[in-house]
Write a protein that holds these residues in place. Sequence first.
Motif, PDB file in Angstrom:
ATOM      1  N   LEU A   2      -1.738  15.395  -3.503  1.00  0.00           N
ATOM      2  CA  LEU A   2      -3.394  15.356  -3.273  1.00  0.00           C
ATOM      3  C   LEU A   2      -3.854  14.369  -2.359  1.00  0.00           C
ATOM      4  O   LEU A   2      -4.720  14.361  -1.681  1.00  0.00           O
ATOM      5  N   SER A   3      -3.087  12.965  -2.423  1.00  0.00           N
ATOM      6  CA  SER A   3      -3.602  11.821  -1.630  1.00  0.00           C
ATOM      7  C   SER A   3      -3.049  11.746  -0.424  1.00  0.00           C
ATOM      8  O   SER A   3      -3.677  10.930   0.553  1.00  0.00           O
ATOM      9  N   GLY A   4      -1.806  12.170  -0.176  1.00  0.00           N
ATOM     10  CA  GLY A   4      -1.065  12.001   1.123  1.00  0.00           C
ATOM     11  C   GLY A   4      -0.147  10.620   0.985  1.00  0.00           C
ATOM     12  O   GLY A   4       0.079  10.516   2.052  1.00  0.00           O
ATOM     13  N   VAL A   5      -0.237   9.963  -0.272  1.00  0.00           N
ATOM     14  CA  VAL A   5       0.679   8.748  -0.195  1.00  0.00           C
ATOM     15  C   VAL A   5       2.008   9.078  -0.213  1.00  0.00           C
ATOM     16  O   VAL A   5       2.286   9.937  -1.312  1.00  0.00           O
ATOM     17  N   PRO A   6       2.918   8.447   0.373  1.00  0.00           N
ATOM     18  CA  PRO A   6       4.346   8.669   0.255  1.00  0.00           C
ATOM     19  C   PRO A   6       4.577   8.539  -1.255  1.00  0.00           C
ATOM     20  O   PRO A   6       4.443   7.163  -1.662  1.00  0.00           O
ATOM     21  N   VAL A  62      10.950  15.851  -4.164  1.00  0.00           N
ATOM     22  CA  VAL A  62      10.537  14.603  -4.187  1.00  0.00           C
ATOM     23  C   VAL A  62      11.894  13.671  -3.806  1.00  0.00           C
ATOM     24  O   VAL A  62      12.724  13.786  -4.701  1.00  0.00           O
ATOM     25  N   PRO A  63      11.824  12.614  -2.643  1.00  0.00           N
ATOM     26  CA  PRO A  63      12.840  11.879  -2.519  1.00  0.00           C
ATOM     27  C   PRO A  63      13.362  11.018  -3.532  1.00  0.00           C
ATOM     28  O   PRO A  63      12.137  10.662  -4.281  1.00  0.00           O
ATOM     29  N   GLU A  64      14.866  10.811  -3.630  1.00  0.00           N
ATOM     30  CA  GLU A  64      15.030   9.920  -4.762  1.00  0.00           C
ATOM     31  C   GLU A  64      15.816   8.642  -4.277  1.00  0.00           C
ATOM     32  O   GLU A  64      16.482   8.789  -3.197  1.00  0.00           O
ATOM     33  N   VAL A  92       3.914   5.161  -3.329  1.00  0.00           N
ATOM     34  CA  VAL A  92       4.329   5.099  -4.674  1.00  0.00           C
ATOM     35  C   VAL A  92       5.751   5.136  -5.238  1.00  0.00           C
ATOM     36  O   VAL A  92       6.470   5.889  -4.364  1.00  0.00           O
ATOM     37  N   VAL A  93       6.172   4.466  -6.189  1.00  0.00           N
ATOM     38  CA  VAL A  93       7.650   4.554  -6.647  1.00  0.00           C
ATOM     39  C   VAL A  93       7.520   4.965  -7.950  1.00  0.00           C
ATOM     40  O   VAL A  93       7.046   4.123  -8.868  1.00  0.00           O
ATOM     41  N   ASP A  94       7.971   6.191  -8.468  1.00  0.00           N
ATOM     42  CA  ASP A  94       8.118   6.639  -9.712  1.00  0.00           C
ATOM     43  C   ASP A  94       9.452   5.975 -10.319  1.00  0.00           C
ATOM     44  O   ASP A  94      10.546   6.566 -10.145  1.00  0.00           O
ATOM     45  N   ALA A  95       9.286   4.985 -10.872  1.00  0.00           N
ATOM     46  CA  ALA A  95      10.546   4.245 -11.718  1.00  0.00           C
ATOM     47  C   ALA A  95      10.077   4.500 -13.084  1.00  0.00           C
ATOM     48  O   ALA A  95      10.507   3.538 -14.138  1.00  0.00           O
ATOM     49  N   ALA A 132       2.584  12.112 -10.917  1.00  0.00           N
ATOM     50  CA  ALA A 132       2.949  11.315  -9.774  1.00  0.00           C
ATOM     51  C   ALA A 132       2.871  12.468  -8.411  1.00  0.00           C
ATOM     52  O   ALA A 132       2.662  12.094  -7.212  1.00  0.00           O
ATOM     53  N   ALA A 133       4.052  13.320  -8.789  1.00  0.00           N
ATOM     54  CA  ALA A 133       4.208  14.389  -7.429  1.00  0.00           C
ATOM     55  C   ALA A 133       3.083  15.003  -7.162  1.00  0.00           C
ATOM     56  O   ALA A 133       2.557  15.146  -5.817  1.00  0.00           O
TER      57      ALA A 133
END
Length: 267
Positions: A109-113, A248-250, A88-91, A103-104
């Motif tokens: 919850l889902s374990g998706v990066p 959250v990494p950026e 997932v990319v939060d743009a 999103a975070a």
Amino acid sequence: MSAEPGRSAEPGTSAEPGSGPHVLILGGTTEARRLAEALAQDSSYRVTTSLAGRVSAPVLPPGETRIGGFGGPAGLAGWLLAHGVTHVVDATHPFAERMSFNAAEAAALSGVPLLALRRPGWTPGPGDSWTFADSLAQAAELLPGLGGRAFLTTGRMGLHTFAHLTDTWFLVRSVDPPDGQVPPRLEVLLARGPFTLEDERALLARHRIDVLVTKDSGGSATAPKLTAAREAGIPVLVVRRPAVPQGVPEAATPSAVLRWLGGPARH
């Protein structure tokens, strides 16, 4: 699988087995579109861009698109798992804080990066006269002391915050017409960026603007208005960005996101 431009991702479908990484881009920004364009050229990726649906006729990016909300963090987490999303990319826009926090939580919850694509904010330079506000409400409090003819570029969704300012004349620029409560002295300019410096110079002069109000959106698409204001000696009232989720990494550019996708997390 090579995604077809403009195709909609229907609820309830899932990623095809063996189709490679499925990247969900939470979009609405220039950077999100550029990332989708880059990923759509690589047949090893499946890319879906999610748009909030606040613009009536959005310019759709290549790949699959989804318009509308997910029903909160739990709904988004379920969508990620049901559709085989691997990244997932939060743009989203820097001021779409609710979606960033959703999103975070959904990623946890889902374990998706999850990676946040956040363009750098603006900073004042020599000759700039900037006043900062922590919110639209604070900007409305400060505005009367800075000028009487305001170029308001904070978006149509927050116009009600300035509706009580009866002595200020406003020029508002937005993609869609505003609705709801608005200031009584208002002129609306329907336009979609990017905007040139020449255009912004002419606009400020034509409407005799004496104060610019903007959010710290960053990026180059709407930055020329800041240069035009500096050249004209016009003060700028800047609304600071809201807080973002911690941990959250950026990344600052689509290229950095592509490097992240090509790293160890890639399936």
